[in-house]
Design a protein around this motif. Structure first.
Motif, PDB file in Angstrom:
ATOM      1  N   PHE B  56      13.419   8.102  -4.518  1.00  0.00           N
ATOM      2  CA  PHE B  56      12.488   8.717  -3.563  1.00  0.00           C
ATOM      3  C   PHE B  56      13.019   8.513  -2.160  1.00  0.00           C
ATOM      4  N   ASN B  59      10.704   9.094   0.931  1.00  0.00           N
ATOM      5  CA  ASN B  59       9.528   8.281   1.239  1.00  0.00           C
ATOM      6  C   ASN B  59       9.710   6.848   0.735  1.00  0.00           C
ATOM      7  N   ILE B  62       6.685   4.988  -1.142  1.00  0.00           N
ATOM      8  CA  ILE B  62       6.549   5.288  -2.569  1.00  0.00           C
ATOM      9  C   ILE B  62       7.621   4.563  -3.355  1.00  0.00           C
ATOM     10  N   GLY B  65       6.632   0.954  -3.623  1.00  0.00           N
ATOM     11  CA  GLY B  65       5.438   0.827  -4.448  1.00  0.00           C
ATOM     12  C   GLY B  65       5.748   1.014  -5.928  1.00  0.00           C
ATOM     13  N   VAL B  66       6.490   2.064  -6.241  1.00  0.00           N
ATOM     14  CA  VAL B  66       6.820   2.340  -7.647  1.00  0.00           C
ATOM     15  C   VAL B  66       7.688   1.216  -8.206  1.00  0.00           C
TER      16      VAL B  66
END
Lengths: 288, 287
Positions: B56, B59, B62, B65-66
């Motif tokens: 990603f 971003n 993200i 977070g992922v």
């Protein structure tokens, strides 16, 4: 043929390592995750004596065993205070400390570069330089270790160990100094592991710290759990299977770097599957 | 080295150890076994963030977070697929410990196969590698994040365990799993959730360590050992003790390194552990 002899020598070294660890884990019930430390101490002591001091292999081997036994007794005093999980953790800690000594005591161990140029054994002018001759030497050592281990487990000492494993309190009530028994078997295991280390150093002629990590200790543990705890024949079978299995990967053309990681993956998976489906191993007489 | 920097280094190390110790301790509370795979989960956190930051690329939020979520879900799945069946079979804690050694070995090998065994660095995002000077000590953004997070996570967990229903259930299970079942707590579901939270925190710690120093497959063992050592020093199962142990270990290591040299960090940490196990096995906080 050379390759087969090479494999046979490796199997021999791992048979010594696994039978000696089985004495400690299988018969005495002490979950030691530090066997590679003693394996390393034997290898380093032998390598240092032979390369720096020019001592004969067989004398170096005895020195290696002596150093390893000495260290194991000191460790054993500390470890004898612990049980089960705490024993495993503390023993693993000793492996980390031993590894960091091999890696960082540059003046003595050569640090990360290790010690090259270790000679093959020389007995009164007879040099075990050819692989076949070395295999003979390893075979003699394996036979002696096996007979010695068998003698221990069949003796009254061995029966007392099994008693301690099953119910330490009861044995203490009967007047056995259980700490003393555990210390002795730990020291014997360490001495035999050092013998394997000496053979390895002299056979490969080069050692570095990466051969004596916790992963190596876990590998030896997988051998004895697969073969079966408290069963010496199981350890032999386990060593044969687990040394040969990764060689198959090489046959299907896997590059060396990946094959080494695959070997680790396989024995990790084996450990999980054994715990799930057969915690006794194949010939085991005791389950953790 | 200057004293302020030495203190800062101790706090940074202490923060990461604290995150590992509290998450390890929390899982230990409900399962009572040494989960040797815990550090490997942290390593997965570092690698997953590394991977998803590239996936990603547009971003970073993200991506991070992922990455952390991935570590959390993996921890949860390991509990469901391996530890739970073992517990159902009434396996001893030692069997669970040996199985977790196997899991640790598998994860370390997988990381090396997928990402090579070379040392790698995480790309810089949000200026996390920018440094500031505080009281004469130089700290990077990620180091400050780690220190703040360790304080927040510790206080958050302590409050959570004390005041929420879920927290009370955790305390009940840690006292007695059998009785908790009788009073109607679904213990297996609860333990699953605890593993998820514990692995999320571990993944976060792995990410901090990754941004701070870099990632390599063997980092899991280092992180695990420091986490276990810190939680034993503080008192196993105690959240607040884990934080105390984490920072204490950070200070002992860094001041020890000041006296000896950097390579002996692990040996110093284990010497501290063995001293504690011999002299005060219940840790600092427990009576």
């Amino acid at each position: 043929m050379e390759y087969l002899i090479h494999l046979a020598i490796l199997i021999g070294i791992y048979v010594i390592l696994s039978e000696s660890l089985n004495l400690v884990v299988g018969y005495a019930g002490l979950l030691s995750v530090t066997h590679a430390a003693f394996y390393g101490i034997g290898a380093y002591a032998t390598a240092i004596c032979m390369t720096s001091l020019g001592v004969n292999f067989f004398l170096s081997l005895l020195i290696g065993i002596a150093v390893s036994v000495l260290v194991s007794v000191l460790m054993g005093f500390v470890l004898s205070r612990f049980r089960d999980d705490y024993y495993a953790l503390a023993s693993l800690g000793f492996n980390v400390i031993a590894f960091s000594v091999f890696l960082n005591w540059n003046a003595l161990t050569g640090g990360a570069f290790g010690i090259p140029g270790i000679e093959r054994p020389n007995f009164l002018g007879v040099v075990f330089s050819s692989p076949l001759a070395f295999l003979l030497l390893v075979a003699i050592c394996v036979a002696l270790v096996h007979l010695f281990s068998k003698f221990i487990v069949d003796s009254s000492f061995g029966r007392a160990l099994k008693g301690i494993r099953e119910d330490e309190e009861a044995l203490r009530v009967f007047g056995y100094e259980t700490h003393f028994y555990k210390l002795i078997i730990f020291a014997i295991g360490a001495g035999l592991a050092a013998l394997a280390g000496s053979l390895y150093a002299s056979y490969i002629t080069y050692i570095d710290p990466t051969g004596f990590t916790i992963n190596e200790s876990i590998f030896i543990l997988v051998i004895i759990i697969l073969g079966g705890l408290a069963n010496l024949k199981g350890s032999i079978a386990g060593a044969i299977v687990l040394v040969l299995l990764p060689e198959l990967l090489r046959f299907i053309g896997m590059p060396n770097e990946i094959a080494a990681q695959m070997r680790q993956l396989i024995y990790g998976a084996m450990l999980v599957l054994l715990m799930l489906y057969r915690p006794k191993g194949f010939l085991g007489e005791y389950r953790i | 080295m200057l004293l302020p920097q030495l203190i800062a280094n101790s706090l940074i190390a202490g923060a990461i150890y604290t995150l590992l110790a509290v998450s390890f301790s929390m899982a230990f509370r409900v399962t009572k076994f040494f989960n040797f795979a815990h550090g490997a989960i942290a390593a997965v956190g570092g690698y997953a963030v590394f991977f998803f930051l590239q996936a990603f690329a547009t971003n970073a939020i993200i991506g991070i977070g992922v990455g952390i979520l991935f570590a959390g879900v993996l921890g949860f799945l390991i509990e469901k697929c391996i530890y739970l069946p073992l517990r159902k079979r009434k396996s001893s804690n030692t069997v669970l410990l040996v199985a977790s050694l196997g899991v640790f070995t598998i994860i370390e090998a997988l990381l090396a196969i997928l990402f090579s065994s070379q040392f790698q660095t995480l790309p810089s995002v949000f200026g996390l590698d920018a440094t500031v000077e505080i009281f004469g000590a130089v700290l990077s953004g990620i180091q400050i994040v780690a220190i703040v997070a360790s304080v927040l996570v510790t206080t958050g967990l302590v409050l959570f365990l004390r005041f929420t229903k879920f927290g009370k259930e955790i305390r009940a299970v840690s006292d007695s799993e059998e009785v908790s079942k009788i009073v109607g707590i679904n213990t297996n579901a609860l333990i699953g959730k605890v593993f998820l939270v514990s692995a999320l925190i571990a993944g976060f710690a792995g990410m901090c360590a990754g941004f701070d120093t870099g990632i390599e497959p063997t980092m899991g063992l280092q992180l695990l050992l420091k986490g276990i050592i810190a939680s034993i020093i503080g008192g196993l199962g105690s959240i607040y003790g884990g934080a105390l142990g984490g920072f204490l270990l950070g200070f002992v290591e860094n001041f020890g390194v000041w006296q000896f040299s950097g390579e002996w960090k692990d040996a110093i940490a284990f010497a501290v552990l063995i001293l504690f196990l011999l002299l005060r096995p219940q840790g600092i906080t427990k009576q």
